[in-house]
Write an enzyme that holds these catalytic residues in place. Sequence first.
Site, short mmCIF file in Angstrom:
data_model
loop_
_atom_site.label_atom_id
_atom_site.label_comp_id
_atom_site.label_asym_id
_atom_site.label_seq_id
_atom_site.Cartn_x
_atom_site.Cartn_y
_atom_site.Cartn_z
N GLY A 236 1.94 1.18 -4.30
CA GLY A 236 3.01 -0.07 -4.75
C GLY A 236 4.12 0.67 -5.36
O GLY A 236 4.96 -0.19 -5.72
N VAL B 17 0.74 -1.18 0.02
CA VAL B 17 -0.01 -0.07 -0.03
C VAL B 17 0.70 1.12 0.06
O VAL B 17 0.29 2.32 -0.25
CB VAL B 17 -0.69 0.08 1.25
CG1 VAL B 17 -0.31 0.23 2.56
CG2 VAL B 17 -2.10 1.07 1.14
N TYR B 18 2.10 1.02 0.37
CA TYR B 18 2.78 2.35 0.23
C TYR B 18 2.96 3.05 -1.11
O TYR B 18 3.47 2.53 -2.06
CB TYR B 18 4.54 2.10 0.82
CG TYR B 18 4.52 1.66 2.33
CD1 TYR B 18 3.42 1.83 3.06
CD2 TYR B 18 5.45 1.11 2.75
CE1 TYR B 18 3.51 1.50 4.60
CE2 TYR B 18 5.63 0.43 4.21
CZ TYR B 18 4.66 0.83 4.95
OH TYR B 18 4.73 0.38 6.29
N SER B 19 2.54 4.26 -1.27
CA SER B 19 2.66 4.91 -2.24
C SER B 19 1.84 4.22 -3.53
O SER B 19 2.64 4.12 -4.62
CB SER B 19 3.94 5.67 -2.62
OG SER B 19 4.61 6.44 -1.53
#
Length: 322
Positions: free
Chosen positions: A64, A60-62
């Site tokens: 993908g 979920v960070y940025s």
Amino acid sequence: MEYVKLGSTGLEVSAITLGCMSFGEPAAGGHQWALGEEASRPLIKQALEAGITFLDTANVYSGGTSEEIVGRAIRDFTTRDQVVLATKVHGRMRPGPNGAGLSRAAIMMEIDNSLRRLGTDYVDLYQIHRWDPSVPIEETMEALHDVVKAGKARYIGASSMWAWQFAQAQFVAELNGWTPFVSMQNHYNLIYREEEREMLPFCEETGIAVIPWSPLARGRLTRDWDETSNRKEKDEFGKTLYRDSDRVIVERVARVADELGIPRAQVALAWLHHQSAVTAPIVGVTKPNHITDAVASLDVELSDDQLDLLEEPYEPHEVAGF
């Protein structure tokens, strides 16, 4: 660099974990303060050259893009077998059914998507990013077991939840002969110590590695309380975690740092290294000195008096970070 076992496993990891939430394209969403690829790559390279081999990211960070940046950096700056690569699953990656959570459908889809973005055929540690109350824990644990048996992950871990939930997951795995969690990634630092009540004793007693997130309290432990930063201004989640009464502990960190003649970050991280349950705190970096301070903290010895000074002002908090 020091290397330690990941809990009761045979896997060796660096005693500092490189947190990769700060690497990602801001336009992809989620973290407007994140560094794009051009700014991220020198920091990842510096960390690897310093001996940091344990890297933690999440799908979920940025959107993908953190996984993509980290994967390309690993291929360019080292070899896959020289790093311990961790990622996570739970957060929403697309609209509609099965676009988030810990169902079998979501887990099987997201492990493949993460591997594609990372450019590898396995991760060393696959973690559930949060608890999913809408899915039976039996479904989640069996799906994670199948991910391990398929060779797509070597170990599995968990992140912030109630201790009873973590114990339930471990019990279900043991009862059914499935792969258990080997690590807990939880919220723990000098100004948030609620994990000391149940989660940390449980992990220590059962041989679970503890890799705390936000070990510097979103940077609050590294500067004066009222001093701001780009991340502090834009990190909406971070604004929910701490309160004004915590400033006294920040002042104590500054006092000890002045006594020792070292940056405050080294003091705050050294305190974590003195906690017997902690394996490898997850340090997010946006500047070169963040890496040098993290590595230097391993050599900082705090006296009993200094530890008492840092710990004495703590007051119970509402649970935060779930």
